[in-house]
Design an enzyme around this catalytic site. Structure first.
Site, mmCIF file in Angstrom:
data_model
loop_
_atom_site.group_PDB
_atom_site.id
_atom_site.type_symbol
_atom_site.label_atom_id
_atom_site.label_comp_id
_atom_site.label_asym_id
_atom_site.label_seq_id
_atom_site.Cartn_x
_atom_site.Cartn_y
_atom_site.Cartn_z
ATOM 1 N N PRO A 292 0.822 -1.217 0.000
ATOM 2 C CA PRO A 292 0.000 0.000 0.000
ATOM 3 C C PRO A 292 0.853 1.263 0.000
ATOM 4 C CG PRO A 292 0.070 -0.968 2.191
ATOM 5 C CD PRO A 292 0.876 -1.869 1.309
ATOM 6 N N CYS A 361 1.348 29.509 -15.184
ATOM 7 C CA CYS A 361 0.909 30.143 -16.434
ATOM 8 C C CYS A 361 0.331 29.139 -17.417
ATOM 9 C CB CYS A 361 2.072 30.896 -17.054
ATOM 10 S SG CYS A 361 2.138 32.558 -16.417
HETATM 11 N N1 LLP Z 1 3.309 -1.257 -5.848
HETATM 12 C C1 LLP Z 1 3.679 -0.907 -7.089
HETATM 13 C C2 LLP Z 1 4.529 -1.809 -7.850
HETATM 14 C C3 LLP Z 1 3.256 0.307 -7.638
HETATM 15 O O1 LLP Z 1 3.623 0.630 -8.867
HETATM 16 C C4 LLP Z 1 2.439 1.177 -6.858
HETATM 17 C C5 LLP Z 1 1.978 2.453 -7.403
HETATM 18 C C6 LLP Z 1 2.099 0.777 -5.554
HETATM 19 C C7 LLP Z 1 2.543 -0.453 -5.080
HETATM 20 C C8 LLP Z 1 1.269 1.625 -4.636
HETATM 21 O O2 LLP Z 1 0.020 1.898 -5.133
HETATM 22 P P1 LLP Z 1 -1.064 2.630 -4.171
HETATM 23 O O3 LLP Z 1 -1.339 1.711 -3.003
HETATM 24 O O4 LLP Z 1 -0.449 3.894 -3.720
HETATM 25 O O5 LLP Z 1 -2.228 2.845 -5.035
HETATM 26 N N2 LLP Z 1 0.613 9.090 -9.137
HETATM 27 C C9 LLP Z 1 -0.617 8.338 -9.067
HETATM 28 C C10 LLP Z 1 -0.418 6.974 -8.472
HETATM 29 C C11 LLP Z 1 0.654 6.163 -9.173
HETATM 30 C C12 LLP Z 1 0.849 4.828 -8.553
HETATM 31 C C13 LLP Z 1 1.949 4.085 -9.197
HETATM 32 N N3 LLP Z 1 2.247 2.832 -8.586
HETATM 33 C C14 LLP Z 1 -1.662 9.155 -8.292
HETATM 34 O O6 LLP Z 1 -1.362 10.283 -7.880
HETATM 35 O O7 LLP Z 1 -2.778 8.705 -8.132
#
Ligand code: LLP
Length: 437
Positions: A292, A361
């Protein structure tokens, strides 16, 4: 969920018409530290970790929660999670470096990169970090590097792409035939066979289907396939997995109408089938891992910004603030919703419709569109909620605006955990060739 409950879940409340985060008056924090400023509440990070930990503990003996460092890589956040017993998932050498600097030992880190360079492999191998490979060709390269460094080929893992993904935005759906991540069914058996032939002795497997998943049923679809492939690989290639990693992706209620992630259902649809597989099939006792990011840190942080301009152009009213998409890119990049509230409660009943606009901008620099809020004034402060994941880490110095400071609230005290950048910081790595001087 009642609105006040929804706020309370994030440790926010109004006392005497003032917004409080933990025990702090947010307007006072804004005056003390300046704006824009990211303010993180330590208690929430700990609470969220324990929430997930309790779910896993209720059904499993052996598991690791690997915090996805990309969500928020501040050293204090890493240290807080480390002290709770978290493991870590890193996507770059820089993230591994940060974890090691935070005193996290390499046995707690997994390196889930993609498009790895040989330097990435060397760095990971020299630091004894488990690598989670993303393509067959990477296996050949990593094998050579193990041999050239004369390092024992111990654990290797592959990211499996179950060809079904989900996520809050198309950019964050990370499984499927046309997605760059992982290894599909057609190559996954060869990958493990080859790794075994190369002399690797311990194996892991990983999936991460996407990010910001709110409907647990999306996990079920991928997990059913995942579990059968785990069993099949284990039997065909002839080994027992050391770990099975289910990735991250757990969504959070960004909008007051949204419900928190349903971990009871996740337990039923994902964890219990995994336990059944271990109990009923001859596949050994792999450790379960999850990764997570957002769930652990998003709700721990507010971005506080100050209104400098209120502009009614005859068609629309813009509330101009000092945070823009350089500070928080999620709204413009994904169309993401972040709830925005004034740091005080007004007595006036008059409700306005505002676009909350940053100073960058570009006309896309809108942090919140058509928000209904009571009448605001220049000089007021606003809190942009749920910015602890993919907030600071995705911020930039676009338009030569230095990045914001980060503050930690902890047991009734506030600490600067990252100074705001200065103009000097923006220029420090630049060099002007002599002929231009
Ligand atoms: N494990 C891997 C291999 C990942 O690529 C990611 C996120 C996670 C775990 C964690 O995912 P989470 O639990 O945070 O959903 N910038 C985007 C999110 C990109 C996530 C990329 N990988 C946003 O602001 O929503």
């Amino acid at each position: 969920m009642e609105y006040s409950e929804w706020l309370k879940r994030k440790d926010l409340q109004f006392i005497d018409n003032k917004l409080y985060f933990s025990s702090f008056n947010v307007q006072e924090l804004a005056m003390e530290y300046g704006t824009p400023v990211y303010i993180t509440n330590e208690k929430i990070v700990r609470t969220r970790f324990n929430q997930i930990n309790d779910v896993l503990k209720s059904v499993l003996n052996d598991y690791n929660i690997h915090y996805a460092v990309k969500a928020n890589s501040n050293l204090s956040v890493l240290t807080i999670l480390h002290s709770e017993g978290s493991y870590f998932d890193c996507t770059s050498q820089g993230e591994i470096y940060s974890c090691l600097k935070a005193g996290i030992t390499s046995d707690k880190i997994i390196y889930t990169g993609n498009m790895f360079t040989d330097e990435d492999f060397k760095f990971a191998i020299e630091n004894n970090v488990i690598i989670n490979l993303d393509s067959l060709s990477q296996l050949d390269r990593v094998n050579k590097i193990y041999e050239s460094l004369r390092k024992e080929k111990k654990v290797i893992s592959f990211r499996y792409n179950p060809e079904f993904g989900a996520g809050h935005h198309v950019h964050d759906i990370t499984a499927g035939k046309e997605i760059k991540f992982g290894i599909l069914d057609n190559q996954i058996f060869d990958a493990y066979q080859k790794a075994k032939d190369f002399g690797f002795r311990q194996f892991g497997i990983h999936i991460h289907i996407g990010s910001g998943i709110t409907n647990v049923m999306n996990y079920q679809k991928a997990i059913d396939k995942y579990l059968s492939i785990v069993e099949e690989i284990s039997k065909k290639v002839g080994f027992e997995f050391e770990f099975v990693d289910f990735g991250g992706g757990f969504g959070i209620p960004y909008h007051p109408n949204e419900e928190p992630f349903n971990f009871d259902l996740y337990k039923k649809l994902v964890l219990v089938p995994f336990i059944d597989l271990i109990n009923n099939r001859d596949i050994g006792e792999p450790v379960l891992k999850i990764e997570p990011g957002r769930f652990l840190t998003a709700e721990s942080t507010i971005l506080v910004t100050k209104i400098n301009t209120i502009k009614d152009n005859g068609y629309k009213t813009f509330v101009g603030v000092d945070a823009g998409f350089n500070t928080l890119i999620r709204p413009i990049l994904y169309g993401s919703y972040h709830h925005i509230i004034p740091c005080f409660m007004s007595e006036t009943a008059k409700t306005m419709k505002y676009d909350i606009a940053g100073p960058i901008c570009e006309s896309g620099d809108i942090l919140g569109k058509d928000r209904e809020i009571f009448e605001l004034n220049e000089g007021d402060t606003l809190a942009i909620l749920d910015t602890g994941a993919y907030g600071y880490t995705m911020s930039s110095c676009y338009n030569s605006r230095p990045r914001a400071a980060e503050i930690l609230l902890s047991n009734g005290k506030s600490y600067i955990i990252r100074e705001a950048e200065t103009y000097e910081d923006l220029l420090q790595n630049q060099k002007v060739p002599d002929h231009l001087k």
